[in-house]
Design a protein around this motif. Structure first.
Motif, mmCIF file in Angstrom:
data_model
loop_
_atom_site.group_PDB
_atom_site.id
_atom_site.type_symbol
_atom_site.label_atom_id
_atom_site.label_comp_id
_atom_site.label_asym_id
_atom_site.label_seq_id
_atom_site.Cartn_x
_atom_site.Cartn_y
_atom_site.Cartn_z
ATOM 1 N N GLY A 648 6.015 0.598 -4.652
ATOM 2 C CA GLY A 648 5.437 -0.662 -5.103
ATOM 3 C C GLY A 648 6.071 -1.848 -4.407
ATOM 4 O O GLY A 648 5.392 -2.791 -3.984
ATOM 5 N N LEU A 649 7.378 -1.787 -4.306
ATOM 6 C CA LEU A 649 8.087 -2.894 -3.668
ATOM 7 C C LEU A 649 7.655 -2.998 -2.200
ATOM 8 O O LEU A 649 7.448 -4.097 -1.670
ATOM 9 C CB LEU A 649 9.598 -2.661 -3.773
ATOM 10 N N LEU A 651 4.807 -2.072 -0.924
ATOM 11 C CA LEU A 651 3.458 -2.648 -0.892
ATOM 12 C C LEU A 651 3.501 -4.164 -1.043
ATOM 13 O O LEU A 651 2.863 -4.914 -0.288
ATOM 14 C CB LEU A 651 2.630 -2.087 -2.050
ATOM 15 N N LEU A 652 4.250 -4.599 -2.034
ATOM 16 C CA LEU A 652 4.293 -6.022 -2.333
ATOM 17 C C LEU A 652 4.891 -6.799 -1.168
ATOM 18 O O LEU A 652 4.331 -7.802 -0.697
ATOM 19 C CB LEU A 652 5.116 -6.259 -3.616
ATOM 20 N N THR A 655 2.608 -6.705 1.823
ATOM 21 C CA THR A 655 1.480 -7.625 1.698
ATOM 22 C C THR A 655 1.918 -9.065 1.899
ATOM 23 O O THR A 655 1.248 -9.859 2.564
ATOM 24 C CB THR A 655 0.842 -7.464 0.306
ATOM 25 N N ALA A 656 3.047 -9.386 1.302
ATOM 26 C CA ALA A 656 3.518 -10.759 1.448
ATOM 27 C C ALA A 656 3.765 -11.097 2.909
ATOM 28 O O ALA A 656 3.420 -12.186 3.385
ATOM 29 C CB ALA A 656 4.786 -10.944 0.626
ATOM 30 N N VAL A 659 0.471 -11.397 4.729
ATOM 31 C CA VAL A 659 -0.164 -12.662 4.374
ATOM 32 C C VAL A 659 0.497 -13.816 5.117
ATOM 33 O O VAL A 659 -0.174 -14.710 5.663
ATOM 34 C CB VAL A 659 -0.080 -12.829 2.843
ATOM 35 N N HIS A 662 -0.567 -13.659 8.761
ATOM 36 C CA HIS A 662 -1.971 -14.067 8.925
ATOM 37 C C HIS A 662 -2.090 -15.582 8.824
ATOM 38 O O HIS A 662 -2.770 -16.239 9.635
ATOM 39 C CB HIS A 662 -2.799 -13.370 7.842
ATOM 40 N N ARG A 666 -3.340 -18.201 11.642
ATOM 41 C CA ARG A 666 -4.435 -19.143 11.421
ATOM 42 C C ARG A 666 -4.013 -20.560 11.741
ATOM 43 O O ARG A 666 -4.748 -21.330 12.366
ATOM 44 C CB ARG A 666 -4.921 -19.069 9.979
ATOM 45 N N TYR C 96 -11.869 -11.407 9.228
ATOM 46 C CA TYR C 96 -10.483 -11.695 8.879
ATOM 47 C C TYR C 96 -9.549 -11.357 10.035
ATOM 48 O O TYR C 96 -8.538 -12.011 10.253
ATOM 49 C CB TYR C 96 -10.057 -10.900 7.647
ATOM 50 N N ALA C 97 -9.916 -10.298 10.776
ATOM 51 C CA ALA C 97 -9.026 -9.856 11.847
ATOM 52 C C ALA C 97 -9.121 -10.726 13.081
ATOM 53 O O ALA C 97 -8.143 -10.942 13.784
ATOM 54 C CB ALA C 97 -9.334 -8.405 12.193
ATOM 55 N N TRP C 170 2.852 -2.989 -9.938
ATOM 56 C CA TRP C 170 3.110 -3.312 -8.532
ATOM 57 C C TRP C 170 1.788 -3.648 -7.828
ATOM 58 O O TRP C 170 1.708 -4.595 -7.019
ATOM 59 C CB TRP C 170 3.768 -2.134 -7.818
ATOM 60 N N ALA C 173 0.654 -7.014 -8.788
ATOM 61 C CA ALA C 173 1.440 -8.058 -8.119
ATOM 62 C C ALA C 173 0.994 -8.213 -6.671
ATOM 63 O O ALA C 173 0.838 -9.333 -6.166
ATOM 64 C CB ALA C 173 2.926 -7.700 -8.194
ATOM 65 N N THR C 174 0.780 -7.085 -6.018
ATOM 66 C CA THR C 174 0.288 -7.130 -4.633
ATOM 67 C C THR C 174 -1.063 -7.841 -4.571
ATOM 68 O O THR C 174 -1.308 -8.684 -3.712
ATOM 69 C CB THR C 174 0.135 -5.700 -4.097
ATOM 70 N N VAL C 177 -0.772 -11.625 -4.747
ATOM 71 C CA VAL C 177 -0.358 -12.246 -3.480
ATOM 72 C C VAL C 177 -1.528 -12.325 -2.516
ATOM 73 O O VAL C 177 -1.856 -13.393 -1.947
ATOM 74 C CB VAL C 177 0.804 -11.447 -2.872
ATOM 75 N N ALA C 178 -2.206 -11.172 -2.371
ATOM 76 C CA ALA C 178 -3.315 -11.140 -1.414
ATOM 77 C C ALA C 178 -4.455 -12.056 -1.848
ATOM 78 O O ALA C 178 -5.037 -12.799 -1.036
ATOM 79 C CB ALA C 178 -3.810 -9.700 -1.256
ATOM 80 N N TYR C 181 -3.835 -15.738 -1.377
ATOM 81 C CA TYR C 181 -3.924 -16.086 0.042
ATOM 82 C C TYR C 181 -5.369 -16.118 0.505
ATOM 83 O O TYR C 181 -5.799 -17.043 1.201
ATOM 84 C CB TYR C 181 -3.129 -15.090 0.882
ATOM 85 N N THR C 184 -7.666 -18.979 0.371
ATOM 86 C CA THR C 184 -7.567 -20.065 1.348
ATOM 87 C C THR C 184 -8.489 -19.857 2.533
ATOM 88 O O THR C 184 -8.614 -20.733 3.386
ATOM 89 C CB THR C 184 -6.123 -20.193 1.870
ATOM 90 N N THR C 185 -9.115 -18.679 2.581
ATOM 91 C CA THR C 185 -10.031 -18.457 3.703
ATOM 92 C C THR C 185 -11.446 -18.883 3.368
ATOM 93 O O THR C 185 -12.321 -18.885 4.223
ATOM 94 C CB THR C 185 -10.062 -16.966 4.090
ATOM 95 N N PRO C 190 -8.153 -25.221 3.209
ATOM 96 C CA PRO C 190 -7.424 -24.085 2.606
ATOM 97 C C PRO C 190 -7.439 -24.070 1.080
ATOM 98 O O PRO C 190 -7.571 -23.031 0.465
ATOM 99 C CB PRO C 190 -5.996 -24.262 3.135
#
Lengths: 677, 526, 217
Positions: A648-649, A651-652, A655-656, A659, A662, A666, C96-97, C170, C173-174, C177-178, C181, C184-185, C190
């Motif tokens: 999990g950690l 993944l998090l 992802t962070a 992000v 990305h 941009r 996105y890519a 988890w 939480a992921t 975050v995603a 973000y 903003t697209t 944003p």
């Protein structure tokens, strides 16, 4: 707390062995009889409690239903067939089971290498024995001293030669079941022990009455009767020999540290517990802050040592005679479910006539001694409504009660010293093993040593209701040498012969190997075999005195802690268990040091087990790290979810990072676009 | 509109959800009412510095009072309506004559110095006024005769002349004292109440000079928390709360632990249940006279002997222990104490030619009696034909009354002059010219005393043993030192259950409700 | 600014529901961290109680939301799948890519009737129909340890329940975050996405000349 004027020791001893109380007002005056049934005032012979008390109470029934008397003798088995026992054990009780801490071996029917005869047993281990049973009868059922008897029954160990030598039972007599020790308030256990140690077994019961004024010690170790102290008719009276239910102080002659009365705990014996197997448990109504110990944070500890002692609950209120009509409860296996309380009782008269001396016993951690009595004692929930009280503030109270014993929270610490380790692999100059204590820094006999107390370790134990609960324990490790063929523990006699050149002097080989600072004597820090060379030196010495293939064996013995209960100071905060430093996983020092190359494990006859790992500590000690998961419990707030947390950690964080990357890209792209346009 | 309605619906669901969750989650700790005694302490106004008000020296006490009254106009009148001034408490009907007899200090008979009649100049050195040297003082005294300084001095230098009928000691700098006046302190009260009976700690058992600045182990309220007398003995318009064994309950004038503490402060159900039967003082004052000895026995009949007081004390003690005439009327408890003098460091005797033999004791276990707030006061002059000891103020109360509680008492016992013919207590003239303390002549002293007190003397002197009960309220110990279960219950406990009316130890036999002692048990049923 | 249209894209209730859901999830994540013993703010007991309260709160909010989406028909946003769903999804990924860096317009136009691009549909459906129920069920099982001991026994004890619940957290939480973000697209600037979810109004640029490539789902 002021100490009374007058000699503290005498008062303290009196207070320790029995607070003066009136005894039962119903007990008639009793003439004291000897073994033939004649009055001792006429014959001058030793008092026979069995004949004296047997005038009204069925002594045969009592002795036949008294584990305190038989100590496993009546359940003896062939050596090696005792469940959880050693190859030389003949019973699971204190008579017949080898105790590593004393390292004396009494084995009936296993006469390989004679160590303890019955007479020796009486004079050493048997000082804590109430008499009767194996101290009176042989295996054949005939009194000790009759013609047929096994070697340990007829002989004792000659301290000079280490060989068995005949014991004159006719001169010493045998030890009768001593009713006075428990039932006479103010009984003098010290006089009794002195008489037994001197070999005058038949006078032990008489000596117990030393404080009553009825007897006076004679020059030859026997006792003479003081005629003036008896009534006109040659009987005792209640004011001199108060008879009644055993008080806590009576049980405290042997068990735990029981202190009643005004003398502060520790005033006489410094920090050393009277009962070395007690784990430091104190059963007293005194406040810890009022004790005489040099205890750390003593002022803060204003709670009483044991809340039941404070509330006047006596030992016999829980550990009652099994046929006591006031307390009798039918066993669950036969009691119909619809009967919460069966009012049918034996009469008081029947009970007084034939009181069983098999006492209610809880679910011990060493269950095989008196196994028939196991689980006969009411537990906490018989008197306390756990869910009613705890349900008001403790979430999942029932679940907690299913996972934890009451003692787990209500004995959060033991504010006393306890034996941590006994090392029989080396002896000091006086021929004694090295004993290490936990909970005290400094010598345990020095009143100035700082007593820190200790926090018990929680071990899983299978209870009578089938559940496994965590129960607080202390662990004692003993290191002993075993050798010979068949393999047996090396006798202290042989150890002394091997390690000492003479009284107070070590053998030069031993000195050479152990004396690190070369000062010619071995001080406590040097008396440990923490290097292979030292082990080899001692092994060589043992082989030189004829022990084949000696090896070091370690034993860990658990002692359950059920006394010293606190009420408001019990563990209450969730974080005590549900956090990183959970006390369920708190490391516990098992051995102060490990002799080189030795291993140790828990005794085989325990109902508890070590759910965790034994790891080596930084200072050479052996530490037990409990794992609640291994004990079958997942602890929220403490245990982790293993690989899931890591995944999990990942993944998090991944992802962070993605992000962030990305977004950065941009931003860069946008800036480039602006510049170009 | 639809959105708003839905939003409202959501809010309702939110509340319902929260409520459901709150109910489903285990409740918080059932909190008993918190004991917050500090919240009940009286609030005093900020002190005013009087130093600037007085510049000229004062000639005498009344001059100071006049100056005080210039601003505090009604103060003297207030004082004069209180018992501190009148020395007059409740009244009782004389059982024989039916007359109305005041029971206050002015006319009372006790077993210490017995009575103030004819002895005013000495006794009134503890009066809150100047000049009570004879019987007519109260009739003629005016506001300027009130002594403001004895209570309001904060310099610690104010002294009353011990034989001056209330006048200050001539060496006292009255100006300095006047400039120092402020809120009362422990010394204000203690300067008289700690020395009652003629010396430090003689009378009460729980009040002596160690209480000026007590250590915590002497008294937890004053030692640890620094409380002053007036924090508990609330005073309004100079009327100080607090009564010692009045004949009736007189609730409005009493001080109680419950003035500051909640009824069930222990956090333990078993201990809280005791508050229905046992007074707070019983457990929280395990012993009295913690530091300084207090008088247990005052034998006037042995007075008048010359010689070195220590030697005479020992001689008298031996006479008493030998039995016979000297031991007549000496109660067993006192005999037992006299026997232990010399081996018990907390007991000692003292002899004074003027007063007789004393037994002084320290760290004593109180005697326990039921007390419902009322007292059977012996009326001065009352005829007494009963057995010894004559009870001067026996606490009333039986286990049957749910309002009665078990209280701790110091019992002062004594042997004092008694009219052999008419069987009543006599008041001797002790202090001053012609008094016993100068003439050592009982006949003369008793005759003069009779004339002054109004209690007649027939001419036949006899002696009688008396007992006086003093409830213990001070020298409260910190809670860790309170009595515990084994101190009262079980073998070796200090309670005599049979004497208290119980069939046996209530811990194993049940309390007074369960054994059927209490009438109409509703309150106190736990 | 000329030519920018303001379109009401989120109804009042939708916004309320979204922020309540978001807030609950954040509190649950935070208190969950404390229950697991990672941080210490409220104390174990306090954290557990708040976690439980917010859990029920979330359950209530989720059911109400479901009710709303079903009755108002807004559920179509999630379930309507055009025939070329897969193609569009791929196009979205490529956007996105690559496309976003080149300043290309979104491949899928956002209208009030069709707010979600295919990727969003996949993720939200997964969140709302798989992850959220799983968290709720495991959470209820942990909360009800004492009153429904059979449940715990059936699934294999806390040893199974807690790790699964933890994994779900988890993933949540992921997602947070995603998701934050990716908002903003959307939109011109944003923060347009967040602003739209607060005010309900989205600023839509005037359509460029039709190229034939746009699709209106």
């Amino acid at each position: 707390m002021r100490l009374p004027a007058g000699p503290v020791v005498a008062l303290a001893l009196g207070a320790l062995v029995g607070l003066a109380h009136a005894g039962s007002p119903m007990h008639p005056d009793v003439p004291l009889l000897d073994t033939e049934g004649n009055r001792v005032l006429e014959t001058g012979k030793p008092v026979s409690p069995v004949r004296t008390c047997g005038q009204c109470h069925d002594a045969e029934f009592i002795e036949g239903h008294d584990f305190h008397a038989t100590l496993g003798f009546d359940e003896r088995k062939a050596p090696g067939t005792v469940p959880g026992g050693r190859p030389w054990d003949t019973s699971a009780g204190p008579f017949g089971r080898w105790d590593p801490a004393t390292n004396r071996r009494l084995a009936l029917g296993d006469e390989t290498s004679f160590d303890l005869g019955v007479a020796d047993w009486i004079r050493t281990v048997g000082l804590r024995h109430v008499g009767g049973g194996p101290a009176r009868l042989g295996e054949s059922g005939k009194p000790l001293g009759s013609e047929s008897g096994s070697l340990p029954e007829t002989h004792a160990l000659d301290a000079a030669t280490g060989r068995p030598v005949r014991w004159d039972w006719a001169a010493s007599g045998t030890v009768e079941l001593n009713c006075f020790l428990c039932h006479v308030a103010g009984a003098r256990d010290d006089a009794r022990r002195a008489t037994l140690a001197a070999g005058r077994f038949e006078w032990a019961a008489t000596a117990t009455l030393a404080g009553t004024g009825l007897v006076a010690p004679a020059a030859d170790g026997t006792y003479a009767y003081v005629r003036e102290a008896f009534t006109r008719w040659g009987a005792t009276d209640r004011t001199r020999m108060p008879l009644g239910r055993p008080t806590a102080a009576a049980c405290g002659a042997c068990h735990l540290d029981v202190v009643e009365g005004p003398v502060p705990v520790g005033a006489v014996e410094a920090a050393r517990p009277r009962d070395p197997r007690s784990g430091g448990q104190v059963f007293s109504a005194q406040r810890v802050s009022d004790s005489a110990w040099n205890l750390r944070d003593k002022e803060r500890r204003t709670h009483v040592f044991d809340v039941h002692a404070e509330r006047l609950v006596g030992c016999t209120d829980c550990h009652h005679s099994l046929n006591d009509p006031a307390r009798f409860v039918e066993a669950d296996v036969s009691r119909p479910r619809h009967l919460a309380y069966d009012a049918r009782r034996a009469s008081v008269g029947e009970f007084v006539r034939r009181p069983s001396h098999d006492l209610a016993k809880g679910t011990s951690s060493r269950p095989h001694a008196a196994s028939a009595l196991d689980g006969t004692m009411r537990r906490c929930d018989a008197c306390h409504d756990v869910l009613e009280d705890h349900g008001r503030w403790l979430p999942s109270a029932r679940r907690h009660a299913q996972a934890l014993s009451c003692e787990a929270c209500h004995v959060p610490e033991v504010p006393a010293a306890a034996v941590a380790q006994t090392d029989w692999t080396v002896l000091d100059a006086a021929g004694r093993p090295m004993v290490a204590w936990r909970g005290v820094s400094g010598p345990v006999d020095d009143p100035a040593s700082l007593v820190t107390g200790y926090q018990p370790v929680l071990l899983p134990r299978k209870e009578s209701d089938g559940r496994t609960r965590l129960v607080p324990h202390t662990l004692e490790t003993t290191w002993t040498w075993w050798g010979g063929s068949p393999e047996r523990p090396v006798r202290p006699f042989d150890l002394r012969a091997a390690l000492l050149a003479g009284p107070g002097v070590h053998h030069r080989d031993v000195l050479a190997a152990l004396d690190v600072d070369r000062d010619g004597s071995l001080d406590p820090s040097e008396l440990r075999l923490d290097a292979p060379a030292k082990v080899a030196a001692v092994r060589a010495r043992l082989e030189a005195v004829g022990i084949e293939r000696p090896r070091i064996v370690g034993t860990i013995e658990p002692t359950g802690l059920h006394h010293g209960i606190v009420s408001r100071e019990a563990t209450r905060s969730c974080e005590a268990c549900h956090a990183d430093g959970s006390l369920l996983a708190r490391p516990f020092e098992v051995a102060r040091y490990v002799p080189s190359g030795a291993t140790t494990e828990l005794v085989a006859d325990a109902r508890v087990w070590l759910a965790g790992r034994l790891v080596a500590g930084a200072d050479g000690s052996l530490v037990y790290e409990p794992s609640p998961k291994e004990a079958g419990r997942y602890v929220l707030g403490h245990d982790d979810a293993g690989w899931i947390d890591r995944l999990g950690l990942l993944l998090l964080v991944g992802t962070a990072l993605g992000v962030a990357g990305h977004a950065a890209a941009r931003a860069l792209a946008a800036r480039r676009a602006r510049r170009s346009s | 509109m639809r959105a708003k309605a839905l939003a409202l619906l959501v809010s309702l669901v939110v509340l319902a959800g929260l409520g459901f969750a709150w109910l489903a989650a285990p409740g918080g700790e059932a909190a008993p009412p918190r004991d917050d005694p500090r919240a009940h302490l009286p609030a005093f106004p900020a002190p005013t510095d009087h130093a600037a008000f007085f510049t000229a020296p004062f000639a005498d006490g009344p001059s100071v009072t006049k100056a005080c009254l210039a601003c505090h106009e009604g103060a003297a009148k207030e004082v004069m309506s209180t018992t501190h001034w009148t020395w007059d408490g409740a009244h009782a009907k004389h059982p024989d004559t039916g007359a109305d007899v005041p029971l206050g200090k002015r006319t009372a008979v006790n077993n210490f110095c017995i009575g103030i009649a004819a002895n005013w100049k000495r006794c009134t050195s503890c009066h809150v006024g100047y000049g009570w040297k004879d019987d007519g003082f109260l009739g003629r005294a005016g506001p300027v005769d009130v002594d403001c300084l004895v209570c309001h001095d904060t310099s610690g230098t104010y002294q009353k002349d011990p034989v001056g009928a209330g006048a200050p000691d001539p060496d006292t700098d009255l100006l300095a004292v006047a400039r120092s006046v402020g809120r009362t302190t422990r010394a204000s009260c203690g300067t008289c109440h700690f020395k009652g009976g003629g010396g430090d700690g003689v009378k009460h058992g729980d009040l002596d000079e160690t209480m000026y600045f007590p250590q915590e182990r002497v008294d937890v309220h004053m030692g640890r928390h620094g409380l002053r007398c007036a924090d508990c003995h609330r005073t309004e318009h100079h009327a100080v709360k607090g009564r010692l064994m009045p004949p009736t309950e007189d609730l409005g004038t009493r001080v109680a632990c419950a003035d500051c503490h909640v009824d069930r402060p222990h956090g333990d159900a078993r201990l809280d249940a005791h508050t229905a039967t046992v007074a707070c003082q019983t457990c929280h004052i395990p012993e009295y006279a913690v530091e300084t000895g207090t008088k247990e026995w005052w034998d006037w009949s042995k007075a008048g002997r010359d010689g070195d007081p220590e030697a005479v004390a020992e001689a008298v003690r031996e006479e008493v222990l030998a039995g016979g005439e000297a031991a007549k009327g000496v109660p067993p408890r006192i005999l037992h104490g006299l026997r232990r003098v010399g081996t018990d460091p907390d007991l000692r005797t003292h002899y004074d030619k003027k007063k007789g033999l004393f037994l002084i004791a320290r760290r004593q276990v109180p005697e326990y009696r039921w007390y419902d707030g009322t007292t059977a006061r012996h009326v001065p002059g009352q005829r007494y034909d009963g057995p010894e000891p004559l009870p001067m103020n026996e606490p009333q109360g039986r286990p049957h009354d749910p309002r009665a509680r078990i209280w701790p008492f110091k019992v002062h016992r004594g042997r004092q002059p008694f009219d052999g013919q008419d069987h009543h207590l006599l008041v001797p003239h002790t202090h001053g010219l012609g008094g016993y303390w100068t003439t050592f002549d009982w006949e003369k002293a008793l005759r003069t005393g009779a004339a002054a007190s109004g209690i007649p003397y027939s001419g036949t002197l006899d002696w009688i043993s008396t007992a006086m009960w003093w409830p213990q309220n001070h020298m409260v110990q910190r809670k860790e030192k309170a009595l515990r279960c084994a101190d009262c219950h079980g073998t070796g406990g200090r309670m005599d259950w049979k004497a208290l009316g119980y069939p046996g130890d209530p811990a194993v036999g049940g309390g007074r409700v369960q054994v059927g002692l209490v009438d109409g048990a509703t309150e106190g049923a736990k | 600014m000329s030519g920018v249209e303001r379109v009401k894209i989120y109804s009042g209730y939708e916004r309320l529901w979204h922020w309540v859901q978001a807030g609950s999830v954040m509190v649950l994540l935070a208190t969950g961290l404390e229950v697991r013993g990672v941080v210490s703010v409220l104390g174990f007991r306090g954290a557990v109680r708040l976690h439980e309260v917010m859990g029920f709160f979330l359950i209530g909010n989720a059911f109400l939301g479901l009710f709303y989406f079903l009755t108002s028909g807004a559920i179509r946003q999630y379930v309507a799948a055009p025939r070329d769903f897969a193609t569009l999804a791929v196009r979205q990924v490529l956007y996105y890519a690559r496309g976003i860096f080149r300043g290309e317009p979104h491949p899928v136009e956002r209208t009030p009737r069709a707010r979600l691009n295919p990727l969003q549909k996949i993720v939200y459906v997964g969140i709302l129909n798989v992850l959220l129920p799983l968290q709720i069920l495991t959470g209820l099982a942990i909360w009800g340890l004492e009153r429904w001991p059979g449940v715990e026994r059936a699934v294999g004890g806390l040893d199974v329940l807690v790790p699964v619940h933890a994994l779900g957290s988890w993933l949540f939480a992921t997602f947070v975050v995603a998701h934050v973000y990716l908002t903003t697209t959307a939109g011109r600037r944003p923060l347009s996405g967040i602003r739209a979810m607060v005010t309900g109004w989205d600023e839509v640029e005037p359509h460029p000349a039709p190229t034939g490539k746009e699709v209106t789902p």
